[in-house]
Write an enzyme that holds these catalytic residues in place. Structure first.
Site, short mmCIF file in Angstrom:
data_model
loop_
_atom_site.label_atom_id
_atom_site.label_comp_id
_atom_site.label_asym_id
_atom_site.label_seq_id
_atom_site.Cartn_x
_atom_site.Cartn_y
_atom_site.Cartn_z
N VAL A 143 0.82 -1.22 0.00
CA VAL A 143 0.00 0.00 0.00
C VAL A 143 0.85 1.27 0.00
O VAL A 143 0.38 2.34 -0.38
CB VAL A 143 -1.00 0.06 1.19
CG1 VAL A 143 -2.03 -1.04 1.09
CG2 VAL A 143 -0.29 0.03 2.53
N SER B 207 -7.47 3.48 15.24
CA SER B 207 -7.01 2.85 16.48
C SER B 207 -7.40 3.68 17.70
O SER B 207 -7.45 4.91 17.62
CB SER B 207 -5.50 2.70 16.47
OG SER B 207 -5.04 2.35 17.77
N ALA C 104 -0.23 9.55 15.17
CA ALA C 104 -0.42 10.60 14.15
C ALA C 104 -1.02 10.01 12.87
O ALA C 104 -1.90 10.62 12.25
CB ALA C 104 0.91 11.28 13.85
N SER C 105 -0.57 8.80 12.50
CA SER C 105 -1.11 8.19 11.27
C SER C 105 -2.60 7.91 11.42
O SER C 105 -3.38 8.14 10.48
CB SER C 105 -0.35 6.90 10.93
OG SER C 105 -0.69 5.84 11.82
N TYR D 173 2.58 6.25 14.99
CA TYR D 173 1.33 5.47 14.83
C TYR D 173 0.10 6.31 15.18
O TYR D 173 -0.88 6.34 14.41
CB TYR D 173 1.41 4.24 15.74
CG TYR D 173 0.27 3.26 15.61
CD1 TYR D 173 0.22 2.36 14.55
CD2 TYR D 173 -0.75 3.21 16.55
CE1 TYR D 173 -0.82 1.45 14.44
CE2 TYR D 173 -1.79 2.31 16.45
CZ TYR D 173 -1.82 1.43 15.39
OH TYR D 173 -2.86 0.53 15.28
P1 NAD Z 1 -1.56 -7.76 11.64
O1 NAD Z 1 -0.11 -7.46 11.77
O2 NAD Z 1 -2.07 -9.06 12.13
O3 NAD Z 1 -2.03 -7.58 10.12
C1 NAD Z 1 -1.62 -6.51 9.34
C2 NAD Z 1 -1.46 -6.98 7.91
O4 NAD Z 1 -1.07 -5.84 7.11
C3 NAD Z 1 -0.37 -8.04 7.72
O5 NAD Z 1 -0.88 -9.13 7.00
C4 NAD Z 1 0.71 -7.31 6.97
O6 NAD Z 1 1.47 -8.16 6.09
C5 NAD Z 1 -0.10 -6.28 6.19
N1 NAD Z 1 0.73 -5.17 5.73
C6 NAD Z 1 1.68 -4.50 6.43
N2 NAD Z 1 2.27 -3.58 5.65
C7 NAD Z 1 1.66 -3.66 4.44
C8 NAD Z 1 1.84 -2.97 3.22
N3 NAD Z 1 2.79 -2.03 3.07
N4 NAD Z 1 1.04 -3.30 2.18
C9 NAD Z 1 0.11 -4.27 2.29
N5 NAD Z 1 -0.09 -4.96 3.42
C10 NAD Z 1 0.68 -4.66 4.49
O7 NAD Z 1 -2.30 -6.55 12.37
P2 NAD Z 1 -3.82 -6.30 12.79
O8 NAD Z 1 -3.84 -6.18 14.26
O9 NAD Z 1 -4.74 -7.25 12.12
O10 NAD Z 1 -4.00 -4.82 12.22
C11 NAD Z 1 -4.96 -4.47 11.24
C12 NAD Z 1 -5.30 -3.01 11.41
O11 NAD Z 1 -5.90 -2.80 12.69
C13 NAD Z 1 -4.07 -2.08 11.37
O12 NAD Z 1 -4.39 -0.91 10.65
C14 NAD Z 1 -3.84 -1.75 12.84
O13 NAD Z 1 -3.20 -0.51 12.99
C15 NAD Z 1 -5.26 -1.72 13.34
N6 NAD Z 1 -5.38 -1.90 14.79
C16 NAD Z 1 -4.97 -3.05 15.40
C17 NAD Z 1 -5.08 -3.16 16.79
C18 NAD Z 1 -4.64 -4.39 17.52
O14 NAD Z 1 -4.50 -4.32 18.75
N7 NAD Z 1 -4.45 -5.52 16.86
C19 NAD Z 1 -5.61 -2.11 17.53
C20 NAD Z 1 -6.02 -0.94 16.87
C21 NAD Z 1 -5.91 -0.86 15.50
#
Ligand code: NAD
Length: 254
Positions: free
Chosen positions: A63, A152, A166-167, A164
């Site tokens: 992405v 988040s 800020a994003s 993070y």
């Molecule tokens: P995860 O690490 O299990 O999954 C994230 C996925 O994104 C991975 O499969 C990774 O390969 C993919 N990814 C990373 N960089 C990429 C790129 N440049 N292009 C394409 N794919 C890419 O994490 P998750 O917990 O499932 O997170 C999903 C979303 O939820 C994220 O945006 C994260 O910030 C958000 N989030 C997660 C939590 C948590 O506690 N798990 C809390 C708040 C927000």
């Protein structure tokens, strides 16, 4: 929108929340193109889909890379010609304090590359995907479309997460901005702000920090990815919901 009529792109589909949303959509009869850096896990996801009412296609995607995003959008619309939903879920953590002293007393600064990488993936990545998806859907006269941005709970600031937080704050601002800009084209744009959720991303958080944050959650536990999907399902089904972000965080505020 009806779940079975969803034709979706999900970024970061290979793991955690994105994987759960992709599988639940396919379970409900939707068609999904999952994009991720991790092609092997995308292949596994396609195999898991066999027997479900919907269909999952996996395509490599970075992405943060404009060329990759454009190629992905072209290939995705070749697989499914009437894609009407984008889930901007791909995200990373690269935590670090702005300035700190290490054990030997040396002053350490958050490296610029560490700041930029998180902004590039979490914010610029979502921008590139939203722009290319919106252009492609409008060009194809797709009547009503939806973008969901995964934010988040730490978007209002959290020590060690200046990049993070800020994003995600930026992403929320664009959820509102894109909802206003794209409404005349028949789009809804919404967000979900999960609290701590049981996915592989948490392996980057130290056990001490995780325990400390979990202790602050009023419901006393972290979320399961399915509980984030439940908010996603609401956003899909409620045609009057746009421009807002749903908190799914067990009542926590970090
Ligand atoms: P995860 O690490 O299990 O999954 C994230 C996925 O994104 C991975 O499969 C990774 O390969 C993919 N990814 C990373 N960089 C990429 C790129 N440049 N292009 C394409 N794919 C890419 O994490 P998750 O917990 O499932 O997170 C999903 C979303 O939820 C994220 O945006 C994260 O910030 C958000 N989030 C997660 C939590 C948590 O506690 N798990 C809390 C708040 C927000």
């Amino acid at each position: 929108m009806k779940l079975e009529n969803i034709r979706a792109i999900v970024t970061g589909a290979a793991s955690g929340i994105g994987r759960c949303i992709t599988l639940e959509l396919a379970r409900a009869g939707a068609q999904v193109v999952g994009g991720d850096l991790d092609v092997d896990s995308l292949k596994e996801l396609e195999t898991e889909n066999v027997g479900l009412p919907g269909k999952i296609y996996g395509i490599h995607l970075d992405v943060a890379n404009e060329t990759s995003v454009k190629d992905f959008i072209t290939q995705a619309f070749e697989k499914i010609e009437d894609i009407n939903t984008l889930v901007n879920n791909a995200g990373i953590l690269r935590d670090g304090l702005l300035v700190t002293r290490d054990e030997e007393g040396w002053l350490r600064k958050l490296p610029t590359a560490q700041w930029k990488r998180v902004i590039d993936v979490n914010l610029t990545g979502a921008f590139l995907m939203a722009r290319e998806f919106a252009a492609a859907a409008i060009e194809r006269n797709i009547a009503s479309s939806l973008i969901v941005n995964i934010s988040s709970v730490t978007r209002s600031g959290n020590p060690g997460q200046s990049n993070y937080s800020a994003s995600k704050a930026g992403l929320d601002a664009d959820t509102r901005t894109w909802a206003l800009e794209l409404a005349p084209f028949g789009f809804r744009v919404a967000g979900i702000a999960p609290g701590l959720t049981n996915t592989p991303i948490l392996s980057r958080v130290s056990p001490e920090a995780l325990a400390q944050m979990t202790a602050q959650i009023p419901l006393g536990r972290i979320a399961e990815p399915y509980e984030i999907w439940q908010a996603m399902r609401f956003i899909i089904e409620c045609d009057y919901f746009t421009g807002s972000v749903i908190d799914v965080d067990g009542g926590a505020r970090f």
